[in-house]
Scaffold this motif. Structure first.
Motif, mmCIF file in Angstrom:
data_model
loop_
_atom_site.group_PDB
_atom_site.id
_atom_site.type_symbol
_atom_site.label_atom_id
_atom_site.label_comp_id
_atom_site.label_asym_id
_atom_site.label_seq_id
_atom_site.Cartn_x
_atom_site.Cartn_y
_atom_site.Cartn_z
ATOM 1 N N ARG A 67 0.939 -1.620 -0.377
ATOM 2 C CA ARG A 67 0.191 -0.140 0.465
ATOM 3 C C ARG A 67 0.831 1.465 0.196
ATOM 4 O O ARG A 67 0.159 2.081 -0.309
ATOM 5 C CB ARG A 67 -0.826 -0.127 1.218
ATOM 6 C CG ARG A 67 -2.118 -1.050 0.817
ATOM 7 C CD ARG A 67 -3.405 -0.864 2.302
ATOM 8 N NE ARG A 67 -2.600 -0.678 3.550
ATOM 9 C CZ ARG A 67 -2.083 -1.413 4.358
ATOM 10 N NH1 ARG A 67 -2.619 -2.788 3.757
ATOM 11 N NH2 ARG A 67 -2.255 -1.310 5.947
ATOM 12 N N GLY A 91 2.953 1.528 -3.322
ATOM 13 C CA GLY A 91 1.561 2.122 -4.094
ATOM 14 C C GLY A 91 1.309 1.243 -5.965
ATOM 15 O O GLY A 91 2.404 0.523 -5.971
ATOM 16 N N LEU A 141 -4.463 5.483 2.454
ATOM 17 C CA LEU A 141 -3.569 4.829 1.256
ATOM 18 C C LEU A 141 -3.989 3.490 1.392
ATOM 19 O O LEU A 141 -4.164 2.932 2.501
ATOM 20 C CB LEU A 141 -2.443 5.166 1.935
ATOM 21 C CG LEU A 141 -0.811 4.612 1.192
ATOM 22 C CD1 LEU A 141 -0.029 5.980 1.129
ATOM 23 C CD2 LEU A 141 -0.905 3.107 0.861
ATOM 24 N N GLY A 142 -4.654 3.039 0.245
ATOM 25 C CA GLY A 142 -3.774 1.167 0.339
ATOM 26 C C GLY A 142 -5.513 1.162 0.321
ATOM 27 O O GLY A 142 -6.127 -0.072 0.728
#
Length: 926
Positions: free
Chosen positions: A661, A664, A734-735
């Protein structure tokens, strides 16, 4: 300020216009042409000479200026012929007749002296103003020989050309030379009395040459109290007001100001304290000019006449509500230089306010004794430097006693001759304990070193003939909450105000806040005479007490509101505590009652409040214990190691998922290779785990359609600081788009193509408690639930360490950083710590979820609370202490989690441990 910029030029034009004449104005009192302008009159400030003199009969301290044809030039009222007339409402005394110096045989009336000049004012006064480059030129006039009737010798006295005396007057608006006409009526007072009745205080009383208006003396004393302005600074300001260009040309009346202000302060203090209305206005009763606390119980002042009868049926209230609390401390900033020529100054109010009576205090120092004792606690400066002396100082500091509301106690402030000796503080405390304390049953005394000071206190009092204590007074001793943490651990239960009945919510450190204002005047009093220094200190302490008095009601109301916000939480916490410990409460109350009743005889009885707390068993210790239990059973041998291996695999899975994550789509070739290597090692661990699991779980059980609970991402901890921001969605984290999976079947369907970090790990928690019951796997679930709880405890412990380290980094690296390089390094360290915090937050949440799925396997373990984002925030401003105003703020549960009580702990350990699990803040009194 933007609006000011727009109008600045207009204001500047108006001010410059006022400096000159754009027209020919008339006198504001009559129709005559303007001759004089007054800078201090508001509104109509243009006058002819006659109207100017008449208007300023009662305003003699205004500054005048005359129009020269090109500009306004300064001029004094005296230059216009003004004379200050006393005794007849600003008019001359009818009996006044004076000879001129050049016409000694003829007489001239005062009215003639005030008669207006004929013709053009400029022609009549041009010669007088020709050499007048500064106002101070008029402050030097001729002096004549006058016979002093008391001494029989001649002395020089300044007089005007008319023969009238010249007196230098000091006002808030500057320094003035005044020609004074005294009243000579038969019933008129002396010259100094006439000046006093006119609002002017003479600096001498026989041959008056200098005088100060009441307003300038009041202004100086107010400046000294509020702004800590010294007499030198204040008079320097007056010189600059009088002559801005050449202030040194103004006579230096600094010494006269010192003397007059002392006398004026003494008069005002006697009037304000009521001594001026007593038959003996010169009464010297100790403490009679001091203001004291209106909230402390004082018989005959703020207690009803029948106050003893009211508490007759309630002895507990009598002993714990009618209690006076005192805080003692020393201050080494208020020192005094030794006078080489001797100090012969006369005191004006010795012992009548806060400073000790010098005669009684000296007698105590001469007869009292200092008892030397070995220290049984940590060493403090008050103990180390008790006998240290400084040759150039005759006073090294002061010691004082204040009440718990922050009022200095009258007559209890003493000077130190060396260090902070017990003999000095004994006098201070005994004076405080005897001030309006008739029949008060209990006094609580707190001192930074009470564990040492109080050992022989009674013995020292008995040895000094100047000291005494009431035999019915019960003394309770304590140490302030700030200083007590620097003592040995045993001092906390014995002297903390949290364990003293009647102490209430007091920290015992309020006197520390009183020193700061006094320290601002410390430099100015170092060179004063001892008497003058005592008067200044008394004035500032009285002013401090006055401000406390007028502000005590709003302060109490503010505290009441804070109490209302915290009382519900306290009641809820206390009820929860009583519920958990109901079976032990009666025994504890009996033990506590015995300890409190005997604490003044044996402080060690208070050790029942002490606690012996240690960390809960670690994850490795729990695992080793479970393995030891398996050693004698072949059927369960290896189960603990197998479960521990599965838990470790899940931790590695979380770590790889976070890396994916974080990178990316911008993963580099090198980073991708590192991730693949980790996946390879993880897959080998999974294969080994599944192979071992055949003998513990899967091959003994038939396959069914029970779903497998997959491991979550717990990506809400990736950016803890962003959690809870209004309007923020999950897509901002994020993720969140990664690792979207559906539950898998036990037979392995749906698992093809999974990466190792997504592979399900078949532990009892993954299958659920019901599955364990159906297939007889309760033993495995019991071992996993213990390991999961230990895993959660270990994660919280590591989070606490990381947050503490983060707080230290802010204080030692981030805030001191001033260059870009140091700032970058400091913030990189902070981000590294944050990564560690977030990692263990994910592990804790994983352990908590697994624990709850099989929690029924163990009923003796406490619950695992949910970890919230605010639990991971840390205060970076204060390290090692609680910030001010945080009493009602509840700490995060993580700071009290994972602790257990030793089996050999005291009886209060169970109570304190149970309380910490209910509320993380210590209660003030059990």
């Amino acid at each position: 300020m933007g609006q000011w910029i727009d109008i600045r030029s207009r204001y500047l034009y108006l001010l410059l216009e006022m400096e000159g004449l754009t027209r020919a104005p008339k006198c504001s009192m009559c129709t005559s042409p303007m001759q004089i302008k007054c800078s201090d009159c508001i509104g109509g400030n243009y006058f002819c000479k006659c109207c100017c003199l008449q208007t300023h009969m009662r305003s003699p301290f205004h500054w005048m200026s005359r129009w020269t044809g090109a500009h306004f030039a300064p001029i004094s009222l005296r230059s216009l012929g003004f004379k200050l007339c006393l005794g007849h409402d600003g008019k001359p005394c009818p009996l006044t007749r004076r000879p001129r110096r050049n016409q000694s045989a003829s007489l001239i009336s005062v009215e003639e002296e005030h008669a207006p000049l004929s013709g053009d004012l400029h022609l009549h006064l041009s010669q007088e103003f020709e050499d007048m480059h500064a106002i101070s030129d008029t402050l030097f006039d001729s002096a004549g020989d006058v016979l002093d009737p008391s001494g029989g010798h001649t002395r020089r006295t300044r007089t005007a050309q008319s023969g009238n005396p010249l007196i230098t007057m000091v006002n808030q608006t500057g320094v003035f030379e005044m020609e004074v006409l005294f009243c000579v009526c038969p019933n008129a007072g002396t010259n100094d009395e006439q000046l006093l009745q006119a609002g002017i205080f003479p600096s001498t009383f026989r041959h008056i040459e200098t005088a100060f208006t009441f307003s300038v003396l009041d202004d100086f004393l107010a400046d000294n109290l509020e702004c800590k302005t010294t007499a030198q600074q204040y008079y320097s300001k007056l010189q600059s007001i009088t002559n801005r260009m050449f202030p040194d040309n103004v006579p230096n009346l600094y010494k006269q100001l010192l003397r007059a202000s002392r006398q004026w302060r003494d008069l005002k203090n006697r009037i304000q304290s009521g001594l001026g209305h007593q038959p003996d206005g010169d009464s010297t009763i100790d403490g009679s000019m001091a203001i004291f606390c209106p909230a402390c119980p004082q018989p005959g002042i703020n207690l009803p006449e029948n106050w003893k009868e009211r508490y007759h049926d309630d002895p507990y209230a009598f002993m714990n509500q009618l209690i006076r609390t005192f805080i003692m401390d020393g201050n080494f900033s208020a020192e005094h230089m030794r006078c080489r020529t001797g100090d012969a100054d006369l005191p004006l109010s010795a012992g009548m306010a806060f400073m000790a009576n010098p005669n009684s205090y000296k007698a105590h120092l001469h007869s009292g004794q200092e008892i030397v004792q070995p220290s049984t606690c940590n060493t403090y400066r008050a103990i180390e430097q008790a006998n240290s002396s400084r040759p150039h100082l005759d006073v090294t500091g002061i010691g004082a006693t204040a009440c718990c509301h922050g009022f200095f106690v009258p007559t209890s402030v003493v000077d130190f001759q060396k260090g902070e000796r017990q003999i000095n503080m004994d006098y201070s405390l005994c004076k405080a304990l005897s001030y309006n304390m008739e029949d008060i049953p209990v006094a609580l005394v707190m001192y930074d070193i009470m564990c040492q000071y109080g050992v022989h206190f009674q013995e020292r009092v008995e040895r000094s003939p100047e000291l005494s204590l009431s035999s019915s007074l019960q003394l309770r001793t304590g140490i302030g909450l700030f200083h007590i943490h620097g003592h040995q651990d045993s001092c906390l239960p014995r002297f903390s105000p949290s364990y003293i009945p009647g102490a209430k919510q007091v920290d015992g450190e309020i006197i520390e806040t009183l020193w700061a204002p006094l320290n601002n005047i410390s430099r100015s009093i170092r060179g004063m005479s001892l008497a003058h220094r005592q008067e200044v200190l008394d004035a500032h302490m009285n002013h401090s007490n006055w401000k406390k008095m007028v502000r005590i009601v709003p302060s109490l109301l503010k505290r009441w509101k804070r109490m209302e916000t915290g009382i519900d939480l306290s009641a809820e916490t206390l009820n929860a505590l009583n519920t958990r410990l109901r079976t032990k409460t009666k025994r504890w109350l009996a033990a506590e009652k015995h300890a409190q009743s005997k604490r003044h005889e044996d402080p060690t009885l208070m050790d029942i409040y002490d606690t012996v707390i240690s960390k809960a068993p670690s994850r490795a210790e729990i695992q080793q214990q479970l393995i030891s239990d398996e050693s004698g059973d072949i059927t369960t041998h290896g189960q603990t190691s197998w479960i521990a291996c599965g838990i470790k695999i899940q931790e590695l899975q979380l770590a790889i998922r976070y890396q994916l994550r974080a990178h990316g789509l911008r993963v580099t070739t090198e980073e991708a290779q590192i991730i693949e290597n980790k996946r390879s090692r993880l897959q080998k661990l999974i294969d080994m785990f599944e192979h071992q699991g055949d003998s513990f779980l899967l091959h003994q059980q038939p396959s069914d359609d029970s779903p497998i609970s997959l491991l979550g991402d717990y990506d809400e901890y990736d950016h803890v600081d962003d959690l809870g921001v209004p309007g923020e969605t999950d897509d901002n984290h994020l993720g969140h788009a990664s690792h979207r999976r559906t539950p898998q079947a036990l037979d392995g369907s749906g698992m093809d193509g999974l990466n190792p970090e997504d592979a399900p790990i078949l532990l009892p928690s993954s299958l659920g408690w019901e599955w364990c019951i159906r297939h007889g796997a309760q033993s495995l679930a019991g071992k996993e639930v213990q390991l999961r709880h230990a895993q959660a405890s270990e994660s919280i412990h590591r989070i606490r360490l990381a947050l503490g380290f983060k707080s230290a980094l802010f204080r030692t690296h981030v805030r001191p950083a001033h260059t870009q390089q140091t700032k970058t390094c400091a913030w990189n360290a902070i981000h590294s710590v944050d990564t560690n915090v977030h990692e263990h937050a994910r592990i804790y949440s994983m352990a908590r979820d697994a624990y709850h799925k099989i929690q029924q396997a163990s009923v003796n373990l406490p619950d695992l609370p949910k970890l919230r984002a605010e639990d991971l925030h840390v205060a970076t401003l204060v390290l090692g202490s609680e910030p001010v105003g945080q009493r009602n703020r509840q700490k995060s549960w993580i700071w009290g989690f994972g602790h257990t009580v030793e089996d050999d702990g005291t009886w209060m350990d169970d109570c304190r441990f149970s309380y910490s699990s209910v509320h993380p803040l210590m209660c003030s009194h059990m």
